[in-house]
Design a protein around this motif. Structure first.
Motif, mmCIF file in Angstrom:
data_model
loop_
_atom_site.group_PDB
_atom_site.id
_atom_site.type_symbol
_atom_site.label_atom_id
_atom_site.label_comp_id
_atom_site.label_asym_id
_atom_site.label_seq_id
_atom_site.Cartn_x
_atom_site.Cartn_y
_atom_site.Cartn_z
ATOM 1 N N GLY A 1 64.472 21.364 97.709
ATOM 2 C CA GLY A 1 64.738 22.121 96.499
ATOM 3 C C GLY A 1 65.766 23.204 96.707
ATOM 4 O O GLY A 1 66.122 23.552 97.840
ATOM 5 N N VAL A 2 66.239 23.751 95.601
ATOM 6 C CA VAL A 2 67.248 24.800 95.651
ATOM 7 C C VAL A 2 66.735 26.034 96.377
ATOM 8 O O VAL A 2 67.524 26.838 96.889
ATOM 9 N N ASP A 3 65.411 26.192 96.466
ATOM 10 C CA ASP A 3 64.824 27.328 97.184
ATOM 11 C C ASP A 3 64.583 27.026 98.658
ATOM 12 O O ASP A 3 64.021 27.853 99.385
ATOM 13 N N GLY A 4 64.985 25.841 99.105
ATOM 14 C CA GLY A 4 64.799 25.448 100.499
ATOM 15 C C GLY A 4 63.494 24.735 100.779
ATOM 16 O O GLY A 4 63.285 24.237 101.900
ATOM 17 N N SER A 5 62.608 24.661 99.799
ATOM 18 C CA SER A 5 61.328 23.967 99.989
ATOM 19 C C SER A 5 61.536 22.466 100.015
ATOM 20 O O SER A 5 62.511 21.948 99.467
ATOM 21 N N GLU A 6 60.596 21.757 100.638
ATOM 22 C CA GLU A 6 60.636 20.303 100.660
ATOM 23 C C GLU A 6 59.420 19.738 99.955
ATOM 24 O O GLU A 6 58.317 20.274 100.051
ATOM 25 N N GLY A 7 59.625 18.673 99.226
ATOM 26 C CA GLY A 7 58.545 18.005 98.521
ATOM 27 C C GLY A 7 58.940 16.571 98.238
ATOM 28 O O GLY A 7 60.030 16.129 98.603
ATOM 29 N N VAL A 8 58.065 15.856 97.574
ATOM 30 C CA VAL A 8 58.291 14.444 97.284
ATOM 31 C C VAL A 8 58.826 14.286 95.870
ATOM 32 O O VAL A 8 58.293 14.866 94.920
#
Length: 285
Positions: free
Chosen positions: A201-208
């Motif tokens: 994500g744009v905030d640096g988080s990772e997800g599916v």
């Protein structure tokens, strides 16, 4: 001859006020088949009286009087409907009442689900933002469920988040405000990211990724807007200093049946009947 279903969504900012300002005249000439409304703020009797006998109306009012409320009006009755998001606790359900309504129709002989969604507006570092996080989490869960269950689904309405810099005229001045927070935008990175793949994500988080399609951005391309909401302050509408926070978000199979997309921007400030403009999509089987 191809079958076309015109779906419009709009936050009416109070349906009674919208009708006093001219919503009925717009609806009479819109050619809309399914109308999804947000922030209705009215009783069933008010909606029925305003829309008239030619519309079949489903309505989920907010349990907190005077707030929210979503409805779906259609030329033909829905075959089934469901209210609310399941992945919320009891208190979150109350806070999120009047914000999620699913109705089933048909397009080309196949099941077609339209969802009127009114995501919380939120406010940084307050319980209102916590309610928004919970709602966005639950939305992601439901999106995966829906994608497994059926091919044609459209989640439409006021999502209260501008996903990308294209979606807000003054994006630099809003990066710390609810509606354009990096964490909020990261949800949308995942909503529209490849299904089942890791998305950063744009905030640096990772997800599916969930694999859904933003019809407005696909149709308009990499351009500013088209905006769907303008502040009542200053000359925001006249200068087109707006936000694109109203979406039609669809499953990939349904995205292939989009024939037309448009934002029904008002001719002038004094002809507006809401601070949001209707978002209209034609789906053709």
């Amino acid at each position: 001859m191809a079958e076309t279903l015109r779906v419009a969504s709009v936050n009416v900012n109070g349906i009674r006020a919208a009708y006093r300002k001219g919503m009925g005249d717009w609806l009479a000439t819109s050619g809309v088949d399914v109308l999804a409304l947000q922030e209705v703020r009215a009783d069933d009797s008010h909606i029925a009286e305003l829309l008239g006998d030619e519309w079949h109306v489903l309505h989920d009012p907010c349990e907190i009087k005077g707030r929210a409320g979503v409805a779906i009006a259609s030329r033909v009755p829905a075959t089934a409907h469901r209210v609310g998001l399941g992945a919320l606790d009891a208190q979150e359900q109350i806070q999120s009442s009047g914000r999620w309504l699913e109705a089933d129709f048909e397009l080309g002989g196949k099941p077609f689900t339209v969802i009127s969604n009114y995501t919380h507006s939120g406010e940084v570092d307050t319980p209102r933002q916590e309610a928004k996080w919970a709602f966005l989490d639950a939305m992601g869960v439901r999106m995966d469920e829906l994608a497994e269950e059926r091919d044609y689904v459209a989640i439409v309405g006021d999502f209260n988040v501008g996903h990308r810099e294209f979606d807000i005229k003054n994006w630099k001045g809003n990066v710390k405000r609810s509606g354009f927070l990096p964490r909020e935008r990261a949800y949308f990175d995942r909503f529209f990211g490849p299904r089942g793949e890791t998305v950063t994500g744009v905030d640096g988080s990772e997800g599916v990724g969930h694999g859904w399609v933003d019809v407005g951005r696909r149709f308009a391309g990499e351009v500013d807007g088209p905006y769907t909401w303008w502040s009542n302050r200053g000359q925001a509408f006249d200068n087109d200093t707006g936000w694109r926070i109203d979406y039609q978000v669809v499953t990939p199979a349904l995205a292939e049946h989009v024939a037309d997309y448009r934002v029904a921007r008002y001719p002038s400030y004094d002809t507006r009947w809401s601070d949001h403009a209707p978002v209209i999509v034609d789906y053709t089987a």
